[in-house]
Design an enzyme around this catalytic site. Structure first.
Site, mmCIF file in Angstrom:
data_model
loop_
_atom_site.group_PDB
_atom_site.id
_atom_site.type_symbol
_atom_site.label_atom_id
_atom_site.label_comp_id
_atom_site.label_asym_id
_atom_site.label_seq_id
_atom_site.Cartn_x
_atom_site.Cartn_y
_atom_site.Cartn_z
ATOM 1 N N CYS A 134 0.839 -1.201 0.000
ATOM 2 C CA CYS A 134 0.000 0.000 0.000
ATOM 3 C C CYS A 134 0.878 1.257 0.000
ATOM 4 C CB CYS A 134 -0.923 0.013 1.221
ATOM 5 S SG CYS A 134 -2.031 1.451 1.254
ATOM 6 N N CYS B 172 0.237 5.470 6.571
ATOM 7 C CA CYS B 172 -0.398 5.351 7.887
ATOM 8 C C CYS B 172 0.600 4.736 8.872
ATOM 9 C CB CYS B 172 -1.653 4.496 7.792
ATOM 10 S SG CYS B 172 -2.801 4.994 6.488
ATOM 11 N N CYS C 277 0.282 1.021 10.220
ATOM 12 C CA CYS C 277 -0.050 -0.089 9.322
ATOM 13 C C CYS C 277 1.169 -0.854 8.808
ATOM 14 C CB CYS C 277 -0.858 0.438 8.136
ATOM 15 S SG CYS C 277 -1.461 -0.897 7.071
ATOM 16 N N CYS D 198 -16.049 -9.983 6.068
ATOM 17 C CA CYS D 198 -15.404 -8.731 5.676
ATOM 18 C C CYS D 198 -14.125 -9.029 4.910
ATOM 19 C CB CYS D 198 -15.085 -7.895 6.917
ATOM 20 S SG CYS D 198 -16.518 -7.608 7.990
ATOM 21 N N CYS E 144 -18.933 -7.167 3.736
ATOM 22 C CA CYS E 144 -18.324 -5.869 3.978
ATOM 23 C C CYS E 144 -16.961 -5.873 3.295
ATOM 24 C CB CYS E 144 -18.163 -5.626 5.480
ATOM 25 S SG CYS E 144 -17.364 -4.046 5.911
ATOM 26 N N CYS F 230 -19.594 1.380 7.683
ATOM 27 C CA CYS F 230 -18.831 0.898 8.836
ATOM 28 C C CYS F 230 -17.677 1.874 9.010
ATOM 29 C CB CYS F 230 -18.321 -0.520 8.576
ATOM 30 S SG CYS F 230 -17.242 -1.178 9.875
ATOM 31 N N ARG G 136 -18.351 -1.980 17.674
ATOM 32 C CA ARG G 136 -17.547 -3.207 17.646
ATOM 33 C C ARG G 136 -16.264 -3.036 18.444
ATOM 34 N NH1 ARG G 136 -16.717 -4.216 12.215
ATOM 35 N NH2 ARG G 136 -18.539 -5.553 12.190
#
Length: 320
Positions: free
Chosen positions: A54, A58, A61, A98, A130, A190, A262
């Site tokens: 990616c 971030c 991550c 998901c 999801c 979400c 959640r």
């Protein structure tokens, strides 16, 4: 009089965080019982369908190309592998499947391939779907909606003020724009955030206020406790107290009464007692399975044993 609001003030939310713990938990549990089955927990399973590579930066991550975390990257999984994983999840008791792909924003071709996966999982029956793919255009959201996608995950991560300390490769408005595209396509949202990234309590309060003051509350609000991964800039950050995590859950429950809150990533760092406190605070959903994208998660059997000890039951598929 409804307790659903979209006009929370900063001082109101910060006051909730400062309330005595017993008072906060009592209020949150009362709100929870007005809108949700008191002892049911919705069970989801999360699969990384494309791992690593990616371009985002971030700081939490391990899938970012900017950090050396020793991650075993892979391209988009074949449809057959995803269907096998989804079937296994359904048979184990998950009511939502998901799928996450480490993209900044998918191409139209990649979106079409994910739409095929969504249709295949929907064909299995018994589970909602999801996906989280990064930023979407309106047309891409529409294609996923046409495939039958139930939820799209796109977290705000933290407060607008602290956001630049965590991510510089996209801005806060980019996230809000994707949420708008998802809403306009008719897909459930979400959206939550991550706590324990070195932010202040005021930042945690403002993250939740941003979510609660959206034009429509997210149907699902994941509260992630930072999972520290060696090689990422946030590795070694002082850990958030489980009591503060429970406060975040309780405030989220009060601010967004109808949303499913959640207790998400980071549960391997929590005792059963700490998780029980989060359920008391209003959490009514977890991820089951020993992996969350690329980070560890409690095993399904361990979670079911915890449910048994707490008198909790998985939410039936028909009610999820």
């Amino acid at each position: 009089m409804t307790d659903v609001r979209h006009d929370w003030r900063r001082d109101e939310v910060e006051a909730l965080f400062e309330a005595p713990m017993n008072d906060l938990l009592f209020r949150a549990q009362a709100v929870h019982r007005r809108h949700h089955a008191a002892n049911e927990v919705q069970v989801s399973t999360l699969l990384s369908i494309k791992t690593g590579g990616c371009p985002e930066d971030c700081k939490y991550c391990p899938q970012s190309v900017h950090y050396d975390t020793g991650l075993d990257a892979h391209s988009l999984l074949p449809l057959e592998d995803v269907v096998t994983a989804a079937t296994r999840a359904r048979d184990a008791g998950a009511t939502r499947f998901c799928m996450g792909a480490a993209w900044r924003s998918p191409t139209n071709s990649q979106t079409s391939k994910v739409a095929e996966l969504v249709r295949a999982v929907k064909d299995i029956g018994g589970m909602e779907t999801c996906v989280t793919l990064g930023m979407l255009t309106g047309d891409q959201a529409g294609e996923l909606a046409a495939a039958g996608l139930d939820y799209y995950n796109h977290n705000l991560d933290t407060s607008p003020e602290y956001y630049g300390e965590i991510i510089t490769s996209r801005n806060y408005q980019d996230r809000l724009d994707t949420l708008s595209h998802v809403r306009e396509a008719g897909i459930h949202v979400c959206c939550g955030g991550i706590v324990g990234m070195g932010e202040s309590r005021a930042d945690r309060a403002e993250l939740l206020r941003q979510l609660a003051n959206l034009p429509q509350h997210p149907e699902s609000v994941p509260i992630n406790n930072l999972v520290q991964v060696d090689g990422t800039p946030l590795s070694g950050t002082p850990r958030l107290s489980p009591l503060e995590l429970a406060r975040c859950i309780a405030v989220a429950r009060i601010l967004m009464p109808v949303s499913v809150v959640r207790l998400s990533a980071g549960r391997t760092d929590l005792s059963e007692e700490a998780q029980a406190l989060c359920f008391m605070a209003g959490a009514s959903s977890i991820f089951c399975g020993d992996q969350l994208l690329t980070t560890p998660n409690p095993a399904f059997d361990d979670d079911m044993a915890m449910f048994d000890g707490l008198g909790l039951v998985p939410q039936p598929a028909s009610a999820s």
